[in-house]
Design an enzyme around this catalytic site. Structure first.
Site, PDB file in Angstrom:
ATOM      1  N   CYS A  37      88.419  36.956  91.724  1.00 17.59           N
ATOM      2  CA  CYS A  37      87.048  38.955  91.629  1.00 17.59           C
ATOM      3  C   CYS A  37      87.463  39.150  93.186  1.00 17.59           C
ATOM      4  O   CYS A  37      88.468  39.876  93.318  1.00 17.59           O
ATOM      5  CB  CYS A  37      85.706  38.162  91.779  1.00 17.59           C
ATOM      6  SG  CYS A  37      84.394  39.127  91.678  1.00 17.59           S
ATOM      7  N   HIS A  81      85.484  34.062  87.817  1.00 18.34           N
ATOM      8  CA  HIS A  81      84.950  33.058  88.565  1.00 18.34           C
ATOM      9  C   HIS A  81      85.403  31.498  88.549  1.00 18.34           C
ATOM     10  O   HIS A  81      84.454  31.657  87.221  1.00 18.34           O
ATOM     11  CB  HIS A  81      83.720  32.553  88.778  1.00 18.34           C
ATOM     12  CG  HIS A  81      83.266  34.614  89.855  1.00 18.34           C
ATOM     13  ND1 HIS A  81      83.394  34.647  91.222  1.00 18.34           N
ATOM     14  CD2 HIS A  81      83.251  35.377  89.392  1.00 18.34           C
ATOM     15  CE1 HIS A  81      82.951  35.486  92.188  1.00 18.34           C
ATOM     16  NE2 HIS A  81      82.915  36.237  90.677  1.00 18.34           N
ATOM     17  N   GLU A 119      85.504  29.438  89.150  1.00 14.10           N
ATOM     18  CA  GLU A 119      83.977  27.991  89.920  1.00 14.10           C
ATOM     19  C   GLU A 119      83.094  28.121  89.497  1.00 14.10           C
ATOM     20  O   GLU A 119      82.367  26.736  89.745  1.00 14.10           O
ATOM     21  CB  GLU A 119      84.747  28.154  91.637  1.00 14.10           C
ATOM     22  CG  GLU A 119      83.293  29.089  91.894  1.00 14.10           C
ATOM     23  CD  GLU A 119      83.788  30.779  92.337  1.00 14.10           C
ATOM     24  OE1 GLU A 119      84.860  30.857  91.331  1.00 14.10           O
ATOM     25  OE2 GLU A 119      83.650  31.563  92.810  1.00 14.10           O
TER      26      GLU A 119
END
Lengths: 216, 257
Positions: free
Chosen positions: A83, A194, A196
């Site tokens: 990001c 993202h 994660e």
């Protein structure tokens, strides 16, 4: 024992990044969240996350004296930008009235624009680009291993990277326009989305990164 | 193909326990937020929203632990709302693993707090929750006002204007709840949803009133919502998230399947 440094420069929530890495890491892998130059340069792998605004990010990076550390890590070892950690690798961002960035990669970071619309339906598109969108892999790469073409990942951003060299692109995504969703060069890989927060697909990408030796 | 419309299950948490009864056959402890979050994640929820309804602020620390536990096992975006009043509250939730916080009443009493929060943490993690109720009579042009205290206290603030103002201050997303429809299972207030969605440049989550799967689709198709939030239809295992997505896909909505 292998180690992963998650660069902590005071920008937002690194817990989800470190937790996701720990979740996927092979036994014996140490995940450290750190702003220490020594620990970053000593790690086998480096993850460079970040949320927020470009100017604040660059300010915090400079305040911690991490500019050259990040440039060095991005040249030397398996390195994953996420990001804002991808965006500030470029030379310049349009955010905050223009922000000089790290210049690890040639190119700029651009704003989606106030009047973004879907080219097919003409419908106005919301900014930030928030949610699950498809990622079209534009070249094979070890980090795409086990991830199907056009898999959805979670995005949240209002600016996108525009690399000066098209060969840097590793994936593209459509949102009003076609933008670069991932870049790759040697030991460096960076994504706008993202991993994660992208459930199975995201965890797979992190597992691939943890197994990657830094070559194509 | 492009960005998918999101389905977001909402969990009300009181002192660390999910309330309003969640019934899944294969869940051992229906009050455990972590177990329920994992279940929704497996079913394909695009995000999760936790609403802390704990009355006492002394017990708020419990919510931090809930968020920590969920965030270490569920890897989709998490929003936490309820009792977010200070920059310190936001920092605590983000550090615990929340990706976004929803600011509700605090924004009404101190709109500048939204600006301060967005400047400090970035608009991407600041959701403003708006509880709106229709105040116009039959035959009048529709008008909605902001209500506080669970829909009991009017504020005189126009809901559409308020949404615009919150976005101008830095809200990155609006969570819009119709207090007229909340708990009725009669569908979203589509006129309200559409009015707010068309007024602001940021994504809007429609909430309040979902009773069946077609309500979710209508929120997107007629309300123009970017995401739809529901609690009871998922809690009672009447429908899975996957069923909801299939129905939306049948109606031509792009979803993550």
């Amino acid at each position: 024992m292998s180690s992963v440094a998650v660069i902590d420069y005071g920008m937002g929530n690194l817990r989800s990044v470190s937790k996701a890495l720990e979740h996927m890491a092979p036994a014996g892998t140490r995940v450290v969240v750190t702003d220490s130059a020594i620990r970053i340069l000593a790690a086998d792998r480096v993850v460079f996350p970040g949320v927020g605004a470009a100017r604040d990010c660059m300010h915090e990076i400079r305040a911690r004296g991490l500019e050259d550390v990040i440039r060095q890590a991005a040249r030397l070892k398996p390195f994953l930008g996420i990001c804002m950690g991808m965006q500030v690798l470029l030379e310049h961002s349009e955010e905050n009235g223009g922000t000089p960035c790290l210049g690890v990669l040639p190119g700029a970071v651009r704003y989606f624009g106030e009047r973004l619309s879907d080219p097919r339906s003409g419908e106005r598109l919301k900014i930030p680009h928030m949610g699950w969108n498809q990622v079209r892999q534009t070249r094979p790469h070890p980090l795409w291993s086990g991830i199907a073409q056009d898999t959805r990942f979670y995005f949240v951003h209002s600016y996108y990277v525009d690399p000066a060299d098209a060969a840097l692109s590793a994936a593209s995504t459509d949102y009003g326009l076609r933008f670069t969703a991932a870049v790759a060069r040697d030991n460096l890989f960076a994504v706008q989305f993202h991993p994660e927060k992208s459930q199975q697909a995201g965890l797979q990408l992190l597992a691939n990164f943890l197994a990657w030796d830094g070559t194509d | 193909m492009g960005l998918a419309k999101r389905i977001i299950p909402c969990l009300d948490v009181d002192n660390g326990r999910v309330v309003k009864g969640v019934k899944f056959v294969d869940i051992r402890d229906a009050g455990d937020p972590v177990e329920i979050a994992r279940r929704y994640d497996t079913e394909g929820a695009d995000e999760l929203t936790f609403l802390d309804i704990t009355a006492s602020s002394d017990d708020r620390e419990t919510m931090v632990h809930v968020v920590e536990q969920v965030a270490s096992q569920v890897f989709i975006p998490l929003t936490v709302g309820g009792g977010i009043r200070t920059v310190a509250d936001i920092r605590r939730m983000l550090n615990a693993g929340a990706d976004k916080v929803a600011i509700n009443t605090a924004a009404v009493f101190n709109p500048e707090f939204v600006g301060e929060a967005a400047a400090r943490f970035g608009s991407q993690c600041i959701v403003v929750a708006i509880d709106a109720k229709r105040v116009s009579g039959e035959g009048e042009p529709p008008r909605w006002e902001i209500f506080t205290h669970g829909g009991r206290k009017p504020t005189g603030i126009d809901a559409v204007e308020w949404a615009r103002r919150m976005v101008a201050l830095g809200a990155g997303e609006i969570l819009l709840t119709s207090m007229d429809r909340d708990g009725t299972r009669s569908g979203f207030d589509l006129a309200l949803t559409r009015a707010v969605c068309e007024a602001v440049s940021v994504p809007v989550i429609a909430s309040g009133g979902v009773g069946d799967l077609d309500h979710l689709a209508e929120g997107v198709l007629e309300g123009k919502a970017d995401a739809v939030l529901a609690a009871s239809i998922f809690h009672f295992a009447e429908h899975t998230i996957e069923e909801a997505k299939r129905r939306m896909a049948e109606r031509g909505i792009e979803v993550r399947l």
